[in-house]
Write a protein that holds these residues in place. Structure first.
Motif, PDB file in Angstrom:
ATOM      1  N   ARG A  24       0.876  -1.177   0.000  1.00 22.92           N
ATOM      2  CA  ARG A  24       0.000   0.000   0.000  1.00 22.92           C
ATOM      3  C   ARG A  24       0.906   1.217   0.000  1.00 22.92           C
ATOM      4  NH1 ARG A  24      -5.019   1.291  -1.783  1.00 22.92           N
ATOM      5  NH2 ARG A  24      -6.052   2.865  -0.503  1.00 22.92           N
ATOM      6  N   ALA A  25       1.227   1.724  -1.176  1.00 21.31           N
ATOM      7  CA  ALA A  25       2.293   2.727  -1.297  1.00 21.31           C
ATOM      8  C   ALA A  25       1.789   4.062  -1.824  1.00 21.31           C
ATOM      9  CB  ALA A  25       3.404   2.186  -2.216  1.00 21.31           C
ATOM     10  N   ASN A  26       0.494   4.323  -1.707  1.00 19.77           N
ATOM     11  CA  ASN A  26       0.000   5.573  -2.276  1.00 19.77           C
ATOM     12  C   ASN A  26      -0.223   6.638  -1.203  1.00 19.77           C
ATOM     13  OD1 ASN A  26      -2.051   3.836  -1.462  1.00 19.77           O
ATOM     14  ND2 ASN A  26      -2.845   3.564  -3.508  1.00 19.77           N
ATOM     15  N   ALA A  27      -1.256   7.451  -1.316  1.00 18.43           N
ATOM     16  CA  ALA A  27      -1.343   8.685  -0.536  1.00 18.43           C
ATOM     17  C   ALA A  27      -1.858   8.454   0.886  1.00 18.43           C
ATOM     18  CB  ALA A  27      -2.238   9.685  -1.265  1.00 18.43           C
ATOM     19  N   LEU A  28      -1.861   9.540   1.658  1.00 18.62           N
ATOM     20  CA  LEU A  28      -2.173   9.473   3.089  1.00 18.62           C
ATOM     21  C   LEU A  28      -3.567   8.919   3.353  1.00 18.62           C
ATOM     22  CD1 LEU A  28      -1.619  10.133   6.069  1.00 18.62           C
ATOM     23  CD2 LEU A  28      -2.325  12.497   5.590  1.00 18.62           C
ATOM     24  N   GLY A  29      -4.595   9.510   2.759  1.00 15.22           N
ATOM     25  CA  GLY A  29      -5.941   9.029   2.996  1.00 15.22           C
ATOM     26  C   GLY A  29      -6.116   7.591   2.559  1.00 15.22           C
ATOM     27  N   ASP A  30      -5.519   7.227   1.409  1.00 16.57           N
ATOM     28  CA  ASP A  30      -5.582   5.852   0.930  1.00 16.57           C
ATOM     29  C   ASP A  30      -5.021   4.890   1.975  1.00 16.57           C
ATOM     30  OD1 ASP A  30      -6.525   6.679  -1.620  1.00 16.57           O
ATOM     31  OD2 ASP A  30      -4.491   7.180  -2.204  1.00 16.57           O
ATOM     32  N   PHE A  31      -3.933   5.283   2.626  1.00 21.41           N
ATOM     33  CA  PHE A  31      -3.342   4.414   3.627  1.00 21.41           C
ATOM     34  C   PHE A  31      -4.203   4.311   4.884  1.00 21.41           C
ATOM     35  CE2 PHE A  31      -0.698   3.778   7.399  1.00 21.41           C
ATOM     36  CZ  PHE A  31      -0.268   2.488   7.124  1.00 21.41           C
ATOM     37  N   LEU A  73       9.274  -1.316   4.201  1.00 19.50           N
ATOM     38  CA  LEU A  73      10.218  -1.375   3.091  1.00 19.50           C
ATOM     39  C   LEU A  73       9.744  -0.371   2.048  1.00 19.50           C
ATOM     40  CD1 LEU A  73      10.921  -5.186   2.461  1.00 19.50           C
ATOM     41  CD2 LEU A  73      12.416  -3.506   3.554  1.00 19.50           C
ATOM     42  N   VAL A  74      10.597   0.558   1.666  1.00 12.39           N
ATOM     43  CA  VAL A  74      10.213   1.573   0.692  1.00 12.39           C
ATOM     44  C   VAL A  74      10.301   0.967  -0.699  1.00 12.39           C
ATOM     45  CG1 VAL A  74      10.776   3.811  -0.301  1.00 12.39           C
ATOM     46  CG2 VAL A  74      10.922   3.467   2.179  1.00 12.39           C
ATOM     47  N   VAL A  75       9.153   0.880  -1.357  1.00 13.00           N
ATOM     48  CA  VAL A  75       9.109   0.324  -2.704  1.00 13.00           C
ATOM     49  C   VAL A  75       9.486   1.422  -3.695  1.00 13.00           C
ATOM     50  CG1 VAL A  75       6.647   0.830  -3.004  1.00 13.00           C
ATOM     51  CG2 VAL A  75       7.679  -1.005  -4.304  1.00 13.00           C
ATOM     52  N   PRO A  76      10.273   1.107  -4.721  1.00 15.41           N
ATOM     53  CA  PRO A  76      10.670   2.158  -5.677  1.00 15.41           C
ATOM     54  C   PRO A  76       9.473   2.765  -6.399  1.00 15.41           C
ATOM     55  CG  PRO A  76      12.067   0.209  -5.907  1.00 15.41           C
ATOM     56  CD  PRO A  76      10.930  -0.178  -5.002  1.00 15.41           C
ATOM     57  N   ALA A  77       9.632   4.006  -6.801  1.00 14.11           N
ATOM     58  CA  ALA A  77       8.610   4.649  -7.624  1.00 14.11           C
ATOM     59  C   ALA A  77       8.520   3.921  -8.956  1.00 14.11           C
ATOM     60  CB  ALA A  77       8.970   6.116  -7.839  1.00 14.11           C
ATOM     61  N   ALA A  78       7.286   3.666  -9.389  1.00 16.06           N
ATOM     62  CA  ALA A  78       7.054   2.958 -10.651  1.00 16.06           C
ATOM     63  C   ALA A  78       5.626   3.217 -11.085  1.00 16.06           C
ATOM     64  CB  ALA A  78       7.302   1.453 -10.479  1.00 16.06           C
ATOM     65  N   PRO A  79       5.345   3.125 -12.396  1.00 13.56           N
ATOM     66  CA  PRO A  79       3.969   3.352 -12.866  1.00 13.56           C
ATOM     67  C   PRO A  79       2.979   2.431 -12.167  1.00 13.56           C
ATOM     68  CG  PRO A  79       5.487   3.294 -14.727  1.00 13.56           C
ATOM     69  CD  PRO A  79       6.281   2.882 -13.512  1.00 13.56           C
ATOM     70  N   GLY A  80       1.899   3.027 -11.677  1.00 15.86           N
ATOM     71  CA  GLY A  80       0.865   2.267 -11.007  1.00 15.86           C
ATOM     72  C   GLY A  80       1.206   1.859  -9.586  1.00 15.86           C
ATOM     73  N   ILE A  81       2.409   2.170  -9.115  1.00 17.66           N
ATOM     74  CA  ILE A  81       2.816   1.839  -7.741  1.00 17.66           C
ATOM     75  C   ILE A  81       2.873   3.115  -6.912  1.00 17.66           C
ATOM     76  CG2 ILE A  81       4.560   0.768  -6.283  1.00 17.66           C
ATOM     77  CD1 ILE A  81       3.056  -1.182  -8.112  1.00 17.66           C
ATOM     78  N   THR A  83       4.366   7.591  -7.234  1.00 15.26           N
ATOM     79  CA  THR A  83       5.165   8.617  -7.895  1.00 15.26           C
ATOM     80  C   THR A  83       6.362   8.958  -7.014  1.00 15.26           C
ATOM     81  OG1 THR A  83       3.790  10.337  -6.906  1.00 15.26           O
ATOM     82  CG2 THR A  83       3.203   9.599  -9.110  1.00 15.26           C
ATOM     83  N   PRO A  84       7.485   9.356  -7.612  1.00 17.05           N
ATOM     84  CA  PRO A  84       8.656   9.679  -6.799  1.00 17.05           C
ATOM     85  C   PRO A  84       8.470  10.973  -6.029  1.00 17.05           C
ATOM     86  CG  PRO A  84       9.079  10.178  -9.112  1.00 17.05           C
ATOM     87  CD  PRO A  84       7.744   9.500  -9.063  1.00 17.05           C
TER      88      PRO A  84
END
Length: 368
Positions: A24-31, A73-81, A83-84
């Motif tokens: 779950r690597a997206n925004a604050l509310g999403d988390f 674990l910080v997942v790298p920025a990638a499309p659909g995962i 944004t950096p």
């Protein structure tokens, strides 16, 4: 299947689980919406290590914070995962997958989205069993639930973890407030001469923004009611915060870039009320125990508004046609219905919410 939970049938629990990866690597509310699902995993697998595959800000938020996440674990920025972050160095997904695979995950959980990009990542981790969401364009996992857009986000993720024997223990996102959070807020804000309320007039999606001038009317009224009014925002929201401050015509305290995320937790936890657009800080405020009044577009209300009314009042806009071109924006979700569905405009869809409704809700919660 084991016995049904409050949300329906619960799948079989996986034996001998030592380590669980959760993407779950997206925004604050999403988390924030995933916290009950993480709590359910912790309850079902109390001795397992729960590792969040997230963004850099997740690592900062969970440093020394009690809760269901053991490490990030910080997942790298990638499309659909994800944004950096600004200035973030590029990192290799292959290197990340190799390192994550060394952790020998027993269970990998995808509660990140529909799965077109995230399911392949989850499948590469080498876990004994994968579980998650699946939209029509996504590959399957070992156990999966169809991604259907209009569903409350909290329930969506609780249904996913139920597939691996983790029934819901709560439907209310809750985030612990630490002494460090409160100490930072106290250091930045100083002692409160009056009870505090916070307004958050920003939102990444400008269609979710209630007009700044209406936030200013709320600020003026609550100041006159005897409250100290804070106006919070991210650096990218400086302009809208400035508009609220200028239009309020009473002393309010802008807080843009003054607080870390932990400091914002401490700030909101000690506020009598938070009034906000539908955006991450609104859901954060609710998770740390603040009363909230949220301004929602009706579709987002279905997916994200708290179902509880003792401390929360979502105020809904019912606009479905673009205020600029008049296009019916619902056929993007319901393609069999007539209409265009999409348009390029990003003007607010919540301007029909009147100030009086927000103030009535705010005063009722404050009185309670």
């Amino acid at each position: 299947m084991v016995s049904p939970s409050v949300l329906g049938p619960t799948g079989e629990r996986i034996p001998d689980v030592r380590r669980i990866a959760v993407l779950r690597a997206n925004a604050l509310g999403d988390f924030i919406f995933t916290l009950p699902a993480l709590d359910a995993l912790r309850s079902a697998y109390p001795s397992a290590e729960i590792v969040l595959l997230g963004a850099p800000w997740h690592a900062k938020l969970w440093r020394d914070r009690p809760g269901p996440v053991d490490r990030v674990l910080v997942v790298p920025a990638a499309p659909g995962i994800r944004t950096p972050d600004p200035g973030e160095p590029e990192s290799s997904m292959d290197d990340f997958v190799a390192a994550a695979s060394d952790a020998e995950f027993d269970l990998a959980v995808q509660i990140h989205g529909g799965g077109a990009n995230s399911n392949p990542l989850i499948s590469r981790l080498g876990a004994r069993l994968t579980v998650g969401l699946r939209a029509e364009d996504a590959p399957p996992l070992d156990r999966w639930l169809r991604y259907v857009y209009y569903q409350h986000e909290v329930i969506r993720y609780l249904e996913v973890v139920a597939l691996v024997g983790a029934p819901a223990t709560s439907i209310t996102p809750t985030l612990a407030v630490t002494d460090a959070d409160r100490a930072e807020a106290a250091r930045v804000l100083g002692p409160a001469g009056r009870p505090r309320v916070a307004l958050h007039p920003g939102a990444t999606d400008t269609r979710r923004r209630w007009p700044a001038e209406r936030f200013a009317e709320v600020a003026r009224a609550l100041h006159e009611d005897g409250y100290e009014v804070l106006v919070t925002g991210t650096p990218s929201e400086q302009e809208v915060v400035d508009r609220v401050v200028a239009a309020a015509r009473v002393p309010v305290r802008p807080q843009v870039g003054t607080l870390s995320l932990g400091g914002l937790v401490g700030c909101y936890a000690d506020c009598a009320l938070v009034v906000s657009n539908d955006t991450g800080p609104l859901h954060l405020a609710a998770a740390v125990g603040a009363r909230t009044v949220g301004i929602f577009w009706v579709g987002n209300l279905i997916n994200g508004a708290s179902p509880l009314r003792g401390r929360h009042r979502p105020i809904s806009s019912w606009t479905v046609h673009c205020p600029v071109c008049g296009v019916d924006c619902t056929p993007g979700i319901y393609p069999h219905r007539p209409g265009d569905g999409e348009c390029p405009h990003r003007d607010s869809f919540v301007t029909d919410v009147p100030v009086v409704e927000v103030l009535e809700a705010a005063r009722e919660l404050l009185a309670g």
